[in-house]
Design a protein around this motif. Structure first.
Motif, PDB file in Angstrom:
ATOM      1  N   SER A 106      14.267  -9.744  -9.217  1.00  0.00           N
ATOM      2  CA  SER A 106      13.702 -10.887  -8.312  1.00  0.00           C
ATOM      3  C   SER A 106      12.344 -11.280  -8.873  1.00  0.00           C
ATOM      4  CB  SER A 106      13.659 -10.293  -6.956  1.00  0.00           C
ATOM      5  OG  SER A 106      14.912  -9.983  -6.600  1.00  0.00           O
ATOM      6  N   GLY A 136      18.358  -5.594  -8.844  1.00  0.00           N
ATOM      7  CA  GLY A 136      17.841  -6.919  -8.316  1.00  0.00           C
ATOM      8  C   GLY A 136      16.455  -6.879  -7.593  1.00  0.00           C
ATOM      9  N   THR A 154      13.217  -9.352  -3.446  1.00  0.00           N
ATOM     10  CA  THR A 154      14.620  -9.433  -2.863  1.00  0.00           C
ATOM     11  C   THR A 154      15.377 -10.620  -3.350  1.00  0.00           C
ATOM     12  OG1 THR A 154      13.940 -10.216  -0.685  1.00  0.00           O
ATOM     13  CG2 THR A 154      14.299  -7.689  -1.166  1.00  0.00           C
ATOM     14  N   ALA A 155      14.713 -11.581  -3.909  1.00  0.00           N
ATOM     15  CA  ALA A 155      15.115 -12.986  -4.159  1.00  0.00           C
ATOM     16  C   ALA A 155      16.422 -13.109  -4.958  1.00  0.00           C
ATOM     17  CB  ALA A 155      14.111 -13.731  -4.649  1.00  0.00           C
ATOM     18  N   SER A 156      16.777 -11.781  -5.835  1.00  0.00           N
ATOM     19  CA  SER A 156      17.988 -11.856  -6.647  1.00  0.00           C
ATOM     20  C   SER A 156      19.198 -11.412  -5.580  1.00  0.00           C
ATOM     21  CB  SER A 156      18.038 -10.947  -7.747  1.00  0.00           C
ATOM     22  OG  SER A 156      16.839 -11.236  -8.704  1.00  0.00           O
TER      23      SER A 156
END
Length: 223
Positions: A215, A211, A126-128
């Motif tokens: 990520s 995303g 989920t970092a994007s």
């Protein structure tokens, strides 16, 4: 990164997950449930579908597939693992994630584009996204209601381990509108909606789901 996508008997979104990973720039390896090796992949996706026809409970038989022994060991060693829909159910059955997925509260299969809020943007999956970002991805399940005891739910909330929540009317009766969770280490994520069906403008509601796969690219760049 080299991402392995597992195919179980009854998987039907494995090819979609492979395509999503390729669009995000990853090398993809198809993993067969009957093989006990992950063949050197850097991350694993357990796709959606109806593994073993959802007999007994969703994911209950797949949890004992030879490949899952390797997945469990790798996950406990920190490998990123994403379970989507049926994959989420398998992760819960494998005790890599807490809680369970049970029959939708309205006793009907749901298939619709669903708005989600990303509540944890720190995982490898989920970092994007930005914290609190809202996205729209397809949702399709008959047993997608996330449940856990109150103590577990409170722990997930306190530790920021709720990855995504449903926005608007809860589509399946999930407690606290939970659509996805992560383990304590943050490397294992289970998500009931289908981001792999929202990676191209031509098909699906847009590209909001991409995303979840890009990520990993940011993670690889940081290594």
């Amino acid at each position: 990164m080299r991402v392995g996508v597992v195919t179980f008997p009854g998987s039907l979104d494995d090819v979609d997950a492979q395509r999503a990973c390729r669009l995000a720039g990853h090398d993809v390896l198809a993993l067969w449930h009957g093989e006990p090796s992950l063949a050197g992949v850097d991350a694993v996706v357990l796709p959606g579908g109806f593994s073993y026809g959802d007999y007994l409970r969703c994911g209950a038989i797949s949890r004992f597939s030879p490949v899952m022994g390797a997945v469990v060991d790798a996950a406990r060693d920190g490998m990123p693992v994403l379970g989507i829909c049926n994959g989420f159910q398998i992760l819960c059955e494998s005790h890599l994630l807490p809680g369970a997925l049970v029959r939708n509260h309205h006793q009907r299969f749901v298939c619709r584009d669903q708005r989600l809020r990303i509540d944890n943007a720190t995982t490898p999956w989920t970092a994007s996204y930005e914290q609190g970002q809202e996205v729209v991805v397809p949702l399709k399940n008959g047993e997608g209601s996330y449940v856990a005891d109150a103590a577990t739910l409170d722990e997930l909330e306190a530790e920021g381990r709720v990855v995504a929540r449903y926005v608007g009317a809860d589509p399946n009766g999930s407690l606290r509108a939970i659509a996805g969770v992560t383990n304590a280490a943050g490397n294992v994520v289970g998500l009931m909606p289908h981001p792999e069906h929202a990676v191209e403008d031509l098909c699906g509601p847009g590209t909001d789901g991409l995303g979840f796969f890009t990520s990993l690219t940011a993670l690889a760049a940081a290594l």
